[in-house]
Design an enzyme around this catalytic site. Structure first.
Site, PDB file in Angstrom:
ATOM      1  N   CYS A 242      41.095  65.626  10.394  1.00 15.70           N
ATOM      2  CA  CYS A 242      39.671  65.382  10.543  1.00 15.70           C
ATOM      3  C   CYS A 242      39.125  66.016  11.827  1.00 15.70           C
ATOM      4  O   CYS A 242      39.028  67.233  11.888  1.00 15.70           O
ATOM      5  CB  CYS A 242      39.351  63.896  10.408  1.00 15.70           C
ATOM      6  SG  CYS A 242      37.686  63.649   9.763  1.00 15.70           S
ATOM      7  N   HIS A 323      41.528  62.268   5.153  1.00 16.52           N
ATOM      8  CA  HIS A 323      42.492  61.377   5.805  1.00 16.52           C
ATOM      9  C   HIS A 323      43.703  61.147   4.914  1.00 16.52           C
ATOM     10  O   HIS A 323      43.726  60.205   4.122  1.00 16.52           O
ATOM     11  CB  HIS A 323      41.816  60.051   6.172  1.00 16.52           C
ATOM     12  CG  HIS A 323      40.917  60.169   7.344  1.00 16.52           C
ATOM     13  ND1 HIS A 323      41.348  59.990   8.645  1.00 16.52           N
ATOM     14  CD2 HIS A 323      39.624  60.524   7.438  1.00 16.52           C
ATOM     15  CE1 HIS A 323      40.354  60.210   9.478  1.00 16.52           C
ATOM     16  NE2 HIS A 323      39.286  60.533   8.767  1.00 16.52           N
ATOM     17  N   GLU A 325      46.468  59.891   5.596  1.00 16.51           N
ATOM     18  CA  GLU A 325      47.160  58.612   5.857  1.00 16.51           C
ATOM     19  C   GLU A 325      46.594  57.503   4.983  1.00 16.51           C
ATOM     20  O   GLU A 325      47.222  56.448   4.827  1.00 16.51           O
ATOM     21  CB  GLU A 325      47.086  58.252   7.347  1.00 16.51           C
ATOM     22  CG  GLU A 325      45.752  57.733   7.850  1.00 16.51           C
ATOM     23  CD  GLU A 325      44.687  58.812   8.045  1.00 16.51           C
ATOM     24  OE1 GLU A 325      45.001  60.003   7.829  1.00 16.51           O
ATOM     25  OE2 GLU A 325      43.552  58.471   8.407  1.00 16.51           O
TER      26      GLU A 325
HETATM   27  N1  GLN Z   1      37.261  60.963  11.120  1.00 16.91           N
HETATM   28  C1  GLN Z   1      37.071  61.913  12.016  1.00 16.91           C
HETATM   29  O1  GLN Z   1      37.993  62.381  12.685  1.00 16.91           O
HETATM   30  C2  GLN Z   1      35.667  62.374  12.229  1.00 16.91           C
HETATM   31  C3  GLN Z   1      35.542  63.689  12.938  1.00 16.91           C
HETATM   32  C4  GLN Z   1      34.164  63.964  13.556  1.00 16.91           C
HETATM   33  N2  GLN Z   1      33.830  62.971  14.523  1.00 16.91           N
HETATM   34  C5  GLN Z   1      33.124  64.039  12.472  1.00 16.91           C
HETATM   35  O2  GLN Z   1      32.303  63.190  12.372  1.00 16.91           O
HETATM   36  O3  GLN Z   1      33.117  64.976  11.694  1.00 16.91           O
END
Ligand code: GLN
Length: 354
Positions: A242, A323, A325
């Site tokens: 992410c 994600h 995980e």
């Molecule tokens: N879940 C995250 O790592 C979000 C990544 C980043 N803050 C975004 O909003 O895109």
């Protein structure tokens, strides 16, 4: 008479019911996840945001600490059509305002049409619309939270033991606990380092892999983590999830941009471009990689073609925008962690004959 108000950047002030009192502000976003509220509310990626649940009843299977992704609640406030008492009590004990009995279909439609927006909330006996507007007036744009990493990163270096098969240096930009446990379960000892760690700090744990975690805010503000990726490129396999994908892309000459309302939910379809396979994924992001730089886009979002997976076989890099995980979420993509550790196997120095 209402006892809660939310002031929106589009000028409206909506009435609601107070479930946990307080005054606060943040970037108003929504998730379509119908489960996993404990995981979402403890995900550090939601720091400085106000989280709206589009699913109407939140809290129907209670609150259990072993499902938490970190040590505290991260959104500045939570909004639902209806919160159960167990969630409301939990949020109140955490000092996080919560409001319900609000038309969340309308709120979510506004965010879809106008984009994630600043908001101010006032909840509790003496709350007024003016209080909510005053909070809104103090709300900063997400990219102006330049030190957001320091709000969520580990205060000290820690190690979470697997079985010693690998050492992973996890740069903690707001890591979810299940990223650590997913690596531990596969035998990796995970060294959790601050997002402000130096290259020497990384070298000291002699890692097989450099892993950049998820986290809140604008990836452009994580300049130290980006410089670590630049430093270890070609020397160590590198993985990211992410925010981690976004930071890695920027380190390899790529770029990121803010999306209108982002992707937050547990049923985002992602296509792998090599295999053609589509998996369902959990997502929570408001920025996207607009240019992968030297890396190749390997996976895309089926809904809007945004980059979901990047790689470079030559440099030993794989990243995911979603994600893997999967807490909460479908488990379709847990094999990402096997692929990350396989890079470490391939990176073993070739034995020389003596
Ligand atoms: N879940 C995250 O790592 C979000 C990544 C980043 N803050 C975004 O909003 O895109």
């Amino acid at each position: 008479m209402s006892d809660a108000y939310i002031a929106l950047a589009d000028g409206r002030v909506l009435e609601a019911r107070c479930r946990a009192p307080g005054r606060t502000r943040g970037e108003l976003v929504f998730t379509t996840a119908y489960t996993g509220y404990e995981e979402s509310l403890t995900d550090p990626s939601y720091e400085e945001q106000v989280l709206t649940f589009s699913y109407p009843l939140i809290g129907n299977y209670g609150v259990r600490a072993d499902r938490f992704e970190s040590g505290r609640v991260h959104p500045r406030a939570a909004i639902a059509r209806e919160f159960t008492d167990s969630v409301a009590t939990w949020l109140e004990s955490e000092g996080v305002p919560a409001i319900d009995h609000i038309e969340t279909r309308d709120l979510v439609t506004s965010i879809r049409e106008e984009g994630a927006m600043k908001c101010g909330i006032a909840a509790g006996e003496d709350a007024t619309p003016e209080d909510a507007k005053a909070e809104l007036a103090d709300c900063k744009a997400m990219s102006d939270h330049v030190d957001i990493g320091s709000q969520v990163t580990t205060p000290e270096q820690t190690t979470h033991l697997g079985d010693g098969s690998y050492d992973v240096a996890l740069i903690d930009c707001g890591a979810k606990g299940s990223i650590i446990s997913s690596l531990n379960e596969r035998g990796a000892d995970v060294h959790v380092l601050s997002c402000e760690a130096s290259a020497d700090d990384v070298r000291e744990v002699a890692p097989d892999v450099l892993f950049i975690s998820n986290g809140p805010g604008d990836p452009a503000n994580f300049t130290n983590a980006q410089s670590l990726v630049e430093e270890f490129a070609g020397e160590l396999p590198i993985a990211g999830i992410c925010l981690g994908q976004q930071i890695v892309a920027r380190a390899f000459g790529g770029d990121t941009e803010k999306m209108s309302f982002g992707h937050r939910g547990v049923n985002q379809p992602v296509r792998d471009l090599d295999s053609g396979r589509v998996v369902m994924t959990t997502q929570n992001h408001g920025y996207t990689v607009s240019d992968p730089g030297e890396l190749s886009v390997k996976q895309i979002n089926v809904n809007d073609d945004t980059a979901e997976g990047l790689a470079s076989e030559d440099l030993g890099i794989i990243t995911r925008q979603y994600h893997p995980e999967a807490n909460p979420g479908p488990h379709d993509s847990l094999d990402f962690f096997d692929d990350v550790l396989a890079m470490a196997d391939e990176n073993e120095p070739v034995a020389t004959a003596d």
